[in-house]
Design a protein around this motif. Sequence first.
Motif, PDB file in Angstrom:
ATOM      1  N   UNK A  82       0.827  -1.203   0.000  1.00  0.00           N
ATOM      2  CA  UNK A  82       0.000   0.000   0.000  1.00  0.00           C
ATOM      3  C   UNK A  82       0.867   1.262   0.000  1.00  0.00           C
ATOM      4  N   UNK A  83       1.945   1.256   0.756  1.00  0.00           N
ATOM      5  CA  UNK A  83       2.802   2.433   0.846  1.00  0.00           C
ATOM      6  C   UNK A  83       3.469   2.767  -0.463  1.00  0.00           C
ATOM      7  N   UNK A  84       3.998   1.768  -1.156  1.00  0.00           N
ATOM      8  CA  UNK A  84       4.637   2.023  -2.446  1.00  0.00           C
ATOM      9  C   UNK A  84       3.600   2.485  -3.464  1.00  0.00           C
ATOM     10  N   UNK A  85       2.428   1.887  -3.411  1.00  0.00           N
ATOM     11  CA  UNK A  85       1.359   2.312  -4.327  1.00  0.00           C
ATOM     12  C   UNK A  85       1.006   3.780  -4.112  1.00  0.00           C
ATOM     13  N   UNK A  86       0.858   4.178  -2.857  1.00  0.00           N
ATOM     14  CA  UNK A  86       0.513   5.556  -2.540  1.00  0.00           C
ATOM     15  C   UNK A  86       1.620   6.524  -2.944  1.00  0.00           C
ATOM     16  N   UNK A  87       2.877   6.143  -2.681  1.00  0.00           N
ATOM     17  CA  UNK A  87       3.991   7.025  -3.027  1.00  0.00           C
ATOM     18  C   UNK A  87       4.046   7.284  -4.530  1.00  0.00           C
ATOM     19  N   UNK A  88       3.846   6.249  -5.321  1.00  0.00           N
ATOM     20  CA  UNK A  88       3.841   6.420  -6.777  1.00  0.00           C
ATOM     21  C   UNK A  88       2.647   7.272  -7.201  1.00  0.00           C
ATOM     22  N   UNK A  89       1.521   7.029  -6.585  1.00  0.00           N
ATOM     23  CA  UNK A  89       0.308   7.800  -6.894  1.00  0.00           C
ATOM     24  C   UNK A  89       0.504   9.277  -6.568  1.00  0.00           C
ATOM     25  N   UNK A  90       1.314   9.559  -5.555  1.00  0.00           N
ATOM     26  CA  UNK A  90       1.538  10.933  -5.116  1.00  0.00           C
ATOM     27  C   UNK A  90       2.730  11.583  -5.810  1.00  0.00           C
ATOM     28  N   UNK A  91       3.250  10.922  -6.843  1.00  0.00           N
ATOM     29  CA  UNK A  91       4.240  11.552  -7.713  1.00  0.00           C
ATOM     30  C   UNK A  91       5.689  11.277  -7.418  1.00  0.00           C
ATOM     31  N   UNK A  92       5.993  10.253  -6.628  1.00  0.00           N
ATOM     32  CA  UNK A  92       7.387   9.972  -6.288  1.00  0.00           C
ATOM     33  C   UNK A  92       8.186   9.503  -7.495  1.00  0.00           C
ATOM     34  N   UNK A  93       9.399  10.041  -7.623  1.00  0.00           N
ATOM     35  CA  UNK A  93      10.366   9.504  -8.577  1.00  0.00           C
ATOM     36  C   UNK A  93      11.225   8.434  -7.918  1.00  0.00           C
ATOM     37  N   UNK A  94      11.482   8.632  -6.628  1.00  0.00           N
ATOM     38  CA  UNK A  94      12.204   7.661  -5.811  1.00  0.00           C
ATOM     39  C   UNK A  94      11.405   7.431  -4.540  1.00  0.00           C
ATOM     40  N   UNK A  95      11.347   6.175  -4.089  1.00  0.00           N
ATOM     41  CA  UNK A  95      10.636   5.850  -2.853  1.00  0.00           C
ATOM     42  C   UNK A  95      11.648   5.245  -1.881  1.00  0.00           C
TER      43      UNK A  95
END
Length: 310
Positions: A82-95
């Motif tokens: 869920x965290x990686x999904x949210x980070x990508x959804x929120x525009x992350x280039x790097x997580x």
Amino acid sequence: MTPAPKTPDIIAVVVTFNRRALLERVLDALRVTPDLAEIVVVDNASTDGTTQWLASGVVADGVPVHAVTLSENLGGAGGFHEGLRLALERGADLVWLMDDDGVPVEGCLATLLEHDYDFWGPAVLAEQDPSRLCFPIRLPGRSQVVHAMADVESAAATNGGVLDDIVIPFNGVLVTRQLAEEIGLPREEFFIWGDDHEYRLRAEKAGARIATVVDAHFLHPATDDLGTPMAFGRTTYNHTPSDLKHYCMARNNVVNLRDYRGWLFVLAFVLKTLWFYAFTRPSAHRIRLSAEGIRAGLRNDFSGHRRFLQ
């Protein structure tokens, strides 16, 4: 004039469950970390006041925090999914991925960013004794695992302070958006144990550039009996006092070995487990529990761990 390259948006993801004090500690470190755009906290339906604390806005200062509380405890695997999904959804280039019980040493992220990989992380040190690794690793070209940080530094000295093809996920590791979009999210059905290793294996299979940056440090409590010597010191076994963790380890390890290494490796793991609980740490209960987990893995049954959550 050529425009300056865009600074990547970096989002940290922290997965937490019933460890508010430790969560507060890692958030204190992350909120003053340069280069972070945001912190995403995934709360696995905690019952210790963590949910209420996050909702109160106590963590409003410094790097902004976006907290979500899941409707049920999905374990580390579900939390990182869920965290990686949210980070990508929120525009992350790097997580930047981590559990609540670890904490990056000052400068950890900056040191990692000096290197260009797809999936890379810091040396994960035992908080009680930072001269040792928290999780023992097998260095390239060696048959035995090592625990001492001095051995790691020596091995990396000839390669610019980097160990290629080795990383300890999800303990302060960076993953690029491109890689995450290519290989997908962590397997949430694993619940705990082996989901991080499976993600590394998936990245490896996709040809990702993987590394540990030895001068970047991440502290993590040394717990359980990871790397317990067995077979007269010829090898080690990842023993844990927790029946939940052991069941998930047995089940998920069988799945990973079958899918990425082959049936001979599955057989070797079964025999190793039998040896450990017959001779090294004799336990008829653990032999039965191991058999249940192994059987569940062979059947792709990911429901059995829930009986330990009652």
